[in-house]
Design an enzyme around this catalytic site. Sequence first.
Site, PDB file in Angstrom:
ATOM      1  N   CYS B   8       0.841  -1.198   0.000  1.00  0.00           N
ATOM      2  CA  CYS B   8       0.000   0.000   0.000  1.00  0.00           C
ATOM      3  C   CYS B   8       0.876   1.248   0.000  1.00  0.00           C
ATOM      4  O   CYS B   8       0.707   2.160   0.795  1.00  0.00           O
ATOM      5  CB  CYS B   8      -0.947  -0.018   1.200  1.00  0.00           C
ATOM      6  SG  CYS B   8      -2.354   1.081   0.993  1.00  0.00           S
ATOM      7  N   SER B  13      -1.927   2.703  -2.699  1.00  0.00           N
ATOM      8  CA  SER B  13      -2.863   3.739  -2.238  1.00  0.00           C
ATOM      9  C   SER B  13      -3.753   4.212  -3.375  1.00  0.00           C
ATOM     10  O   SER B  13      -4.956   4.426  -3.186  1.00  0.00           O
ATOM     11  CB  SER B  13      -2.096   4.936  -1.672  1.00  0.00           C
ATOM     12  OG  SER B  13      -1.276   4.530  -0.611  1.00  0.00           O
ATOM     13  N   VAL B  30     -17.905  -5.337 -13.946  1.00  0.00           N
ATOM     14  CA  VAL B  30     -17.540  -6.693 -13.544  1.00  0.00           C
ATOM     15  C   VAL B  30     -18.787  -7.572 -13.459  1.00  0.00           C
ATOM     16  O   VAL B  30     -18.764  -8.742 -13.843  1.00  0.00           O
ATOM     17  CB  VAL B  30     -16.813  -6.673 -12.187  1.00  0.00           C
ATOM     18  CG1 VAL B  30     -16.632  -8.086 -11.640  1.00  0.00           C
ATOM     19  CG2 VAL B  30     -15.455  -5.997 -12.340  1.00  0.00           C
ATOM     20  N   ARG B  43       3.594  -2.102   8.246  1.00  0.00           N
ATOM     21  CA  ARG B  43       3.177  -1.543   9.532  1.00  0.00           C
ATOM     22  C   ARG B  43       1.673  -1.294   9.528  1.00  0.00           C
ATOM     23  O   ARG B  43       1.225  -0.186   9.232  1.00  0.00           O
ATOM     24  CB  ARG B  43       3.941  -0.246   9.787  1.00  0.00           C
ATOM     25  CG  ARG B  43       5.454  -0.487  10.053  1.00  0.00           C
ATOM     26  CD  ARG B  43       6.168   0.811  10.289  1.00  0.00           C
ATOM     27  NE  ARG B  43       6.163   1.616   9.064  1.00  0.00           N
ATOM     28  CZ  ARG B  43       6.328   2.939   9.038  1.00  0.00           C
ATOM     29  NH1 ARG B  43       6.487   3.605  10.166  1.00  0.00           N
ATOM     30  NH2 ARG B  43       6.326   3.594   7.892  1.00  0.00           N
ATOM     31  N   ILE B 134       0.309   2.465 -19.854  1.00  0.00           N
ATOM     32  CA  ILE B 134       0.037   2.241 -21.275  1.00  0.00           C
ATOM     33  C   ILE B 134      -0.538   0.851 -21.496  1.00  0.00           C
ATOM     34  O   ILE B 134       0.080  -0.140 -21.145  1.00  0.00           O
ATOM     35  CB  ILE B 134       1.314   2.389 -22.119  1.00  0.00           C
ATOM     36  CG1 ILE B 134       2.064   3.663 -21.761  1.00  0.00           C
ATOM     37  CG2 ILE B 134       0.979   2.359 -23.594  1.00  0.00           C
ATOM     38  CD1 ILE B 134       3.401   3.802 -22.459  1.00  0.00           C
ATOM     39  N   GLY B 185      12.647  14.402  -8.420  1.00  0.00           N
ATOM     40  CA  GLY B 185      11.960  13.169  -8.036  1.00  0.00           C
ATOM     41  C   GLY B 185      11.842  12.150  -9.154  1.00  0.00           C
ATOM     42  O   GLY B 185      11.160  11.143  -9.008  1.00  0.00           O
ATOM     43  N   LYS B 203      12.015  -5.273 -18.171  1.00  0.00           N
ATOM     44  CA  LYS B 203      10.853  -5.013 -19.024  1.00  0.00           C
ATOM     45  C   LYS B 203      11.068  -5.605 -20.419  1.00  0.00           C
ATOM     46  O   LYS B 203      10.133  -6.114 -21.044  1.00  0.00           O
ATOM     47  CB  LYS B 203      10.590  -3.519 -19.097  1.00  0.00           C
ATOM     48  CG  LYS B 203      10.110  -2.953 -17.758  1.00  0.00           C
ATOM     49  CD  LYS B 203      10.247  -1.442 -17.692  1.00  0.00           C
ATOM     50  CE  LYS B 203       9.700  -0.881 -16.391  1.00  0.00           C
ATOM     51  NZ  LYS B 203      10.018   0.558 -16.252  1.00  0.00           N
ATOM     52  N   GLY B 300       4.394   6.169 -11.758  1.00  0.00           N
ATOM     53  CA  GLY B 300       3.529   7.048 -10.985  1.00  0.00           C
ATOM     54  C   GLY B 300       2.369   6.263 -10.401  1.00  0.00           C
ATOM     55  O   GLY B 300       1.931   5.274 -10.971  1.00  0.00           O
TER      56      GLY B 300
END
Lengths: 426, 426
Positions: B8, B13, B30, B43, B134, B185, B203, B300
């Site tokens: 997570c 998230s 679905v 944690r 993608i 970043g 990949k 991302g």
Amino acid sequence: MKIALLGCGTVGSSVVQLLHEQAADLTARVGAPLELAGIAVRRPGRERPDLPVDPKLFTADALGLVKRDDVDVVIEVVGGIEPARTWLLEALGAGKSVVTANKALLAEDGAVLHDAAAQSGADLFYEASVAGAIPLLRPLRESLHGDRVTRVTGIVNGTTNFILSAMDATGQSFTEALEEATALGYAEADPTADVEGFDAAAKAAILASLAFHTRVTAADVHREGITDVTATDVASAKAMGCVIKLLCIASRVDDAVSVRVHPAMIPRTHPLAGVVDAFNAVYVEAEAAGQLMFYGRGAGGAPTASAVLGDLVAVARNRLTGSRAAKESAYADLRVRPIGEEITRYHVCLDVADRAGVLASVAGVFARHGVSIATVNQAGRGDAAVLVIVTHRAPDAALAATVAELRSLDAVKAVASVLRVEGDQP
Amino acid sequence: MKIALLGCGTVGSSVVQLLHEQAADLTARVGAPLELAGIAVRRPGRERPDLPVDPKLFTADALGLVKRDDVDVVIEVVGGIEPARTWLLEALGAGKSVVTANKALLAEDGAVLHDAAAQSGADLFYEASVAGAIPLLRPLRESLHGDRVTRVTGIVNGTTNFILSAMDATGQSFTEALEEATALGYAEADPTADVEGFDAAAKAAILASLAFHTRVTAADVHREGITDVTATDVASAKAMGCVIKLLCIASRVDDAVSVRVHPAMIPRTHPLAGVVDAFNAVYVEAEAAGQLMFYGRGAGGAPTASAVLGDLVAVARNRLTGSRAAKESAYADLRVRPIGEEITRYHVCLDVADRAGVLASVAGVFARHGVSIATVNQAGRGDAAVLVIVTHRAPDAALAATVAELRSLDAVKAVASVLRVEGDQP
């Protein structure tokens, strides 16, 4: 798994070829051999020595072929509304799966076909109908299922993209570029469907329907062609760091969709700007995924057949496993927003008299309609003076009213061209 | 439909957020509601006020969560080989479907995972593992089923593409561009996996396995990073009408596959050349479809989560309908061709003594190894003389041997750089 093939022109012949060449791989992927039950053509007696297929398979009776009990899947590559609609409704009604490349039919009667498929539990796949070989509809339908598409911007007509690319590369006029496209086989003898944007409008309707889970028909699409794009427009776009493309743009705004096809300037840094010649590309913006682009060949026998076979494997597997393609969510039935409500930017070329006060009266017209001007450039002097005006974003209706009033202005000899400007401010 | 979420962090998230926001649409697509059975984290007691989820769902016992009887689908976004492998093999062994973004595991143990999935009839989907948002793997797996892929060329690492784009745009050095990427970043504190090409190699192994229906692991991939790319190389590429990209290239040649990751010059007219900043794109060549390109965000939280959810809808639907994803054709088990057998072009920069006879002796080395020279340019004079040589296509082994001998040549003070040149002759 028995297949009825309706149509055996360029695409149909490629489908037959690929079914033959890839037989072993296809059997492995589907889980059963794919076999042609019959091929419906206008002249079944015609010699087709190049096709690796039993001549007895050809028939002129398409509807009879579709109705045959042993047919599992119907592939339609004839095009046009009728008789294709009758054939496909017959197939779907009988629970047979359908793979079609027929954009005109889907853009006009997609809802009826989808309803028929839903009722009988048959699959309806049509990857080849938009942007030929590019795997695009299935990703829109399936891969982005957990996301929300906000905007789709596409170059979906190869003929017009070839013409506009040639105009951009060489500075030639629309007529010259069209002649070249015709000579090279990129434009048909009657290019109306392409250059007037009808082909792109049908594809825009299909894309908007899939992207926004709603129902849009070709008639809902605001459509302008490229016949009025001039060499001066192309040069002016260049000077602005832009290129002119025929775009189909479908966007979702609150509870409405907007779907339009028109030539537009886009910045040369936009991923679509580099899509030249007869290539197609579709740029998708989604809330979570961000910006995506799908690029490839939009037409041609083999590329289109590749898309047809990809669909065929999917529907054949579904039949074999008793499964079905992903369901649509409940249709949203979103309102189609009129073009006047769009927020766009305009690039306007005016032939003006070169005298004091002209700019003031022109600017006054823009101001009266609440349209803010971003840049003004004057080229030439005397009788050949040209004003090039680029606006900030404003409602399309306000821009259209501005242009209408400019036409009646004494100081304006002619409104030489009006083009929308898309993409971020260059 | 009960889901176990393993991990997570950023991606996990975003998955939780999207499951919450899109709940109604997902249920419709679905055919049943998707419900989180539990979320395994290191944690579980940590406060996560931003997540719209019952805190009781968090657990430190990932394996226990996977084993729970009520879990239907396992989503893994932790990464790394272990313990992810144990969790996923447990899930697949128990017939639970798996959606994972774990490129390292797939590149090392894809075959084991696929075998486990095949044995129990569970689905194994991993769209998010290559090129983030993608939709690429599913089209390769499904849409091109009736076609034969011949070559895949990708920009699949956003960090290195950001660095190389910055070097191209500003002329800065690798070190300067890396510092900028770290500050923004785009690069991690330890950028090794990115800049040395390990991430791209994983990949590449996944892409080659899917595209050619064979089994390639990361260890099979010839790998070179971008740390040796200099500002001079970038300028030299520019002068040739090229740009330098870190490419992963997988191609099929007869009964072998070749898979490599290295920086290379490509012509600026190539569709991949315009892919800048942290964007990813994969250019696919197929026999029937022709050239395709898939473009978008490679990393991302939200983009990756979009891909995870697309997969989740597919496997959840399959479970509900008792169906499965498209089967692979029989694995081809193709030989992986050593890099030496590749036919490539080289761009070589030599620091040489500026005196008569240098070019002759340099050219002699190329000739001895059967490598034909396409262009030679000399820049500078005296001690700072640089020879830039671009070869015609030749076996990589011959090119490597040429470079090795050049290093030992008296007239050559240093081999400043060696880069492959890809794409059609510019």
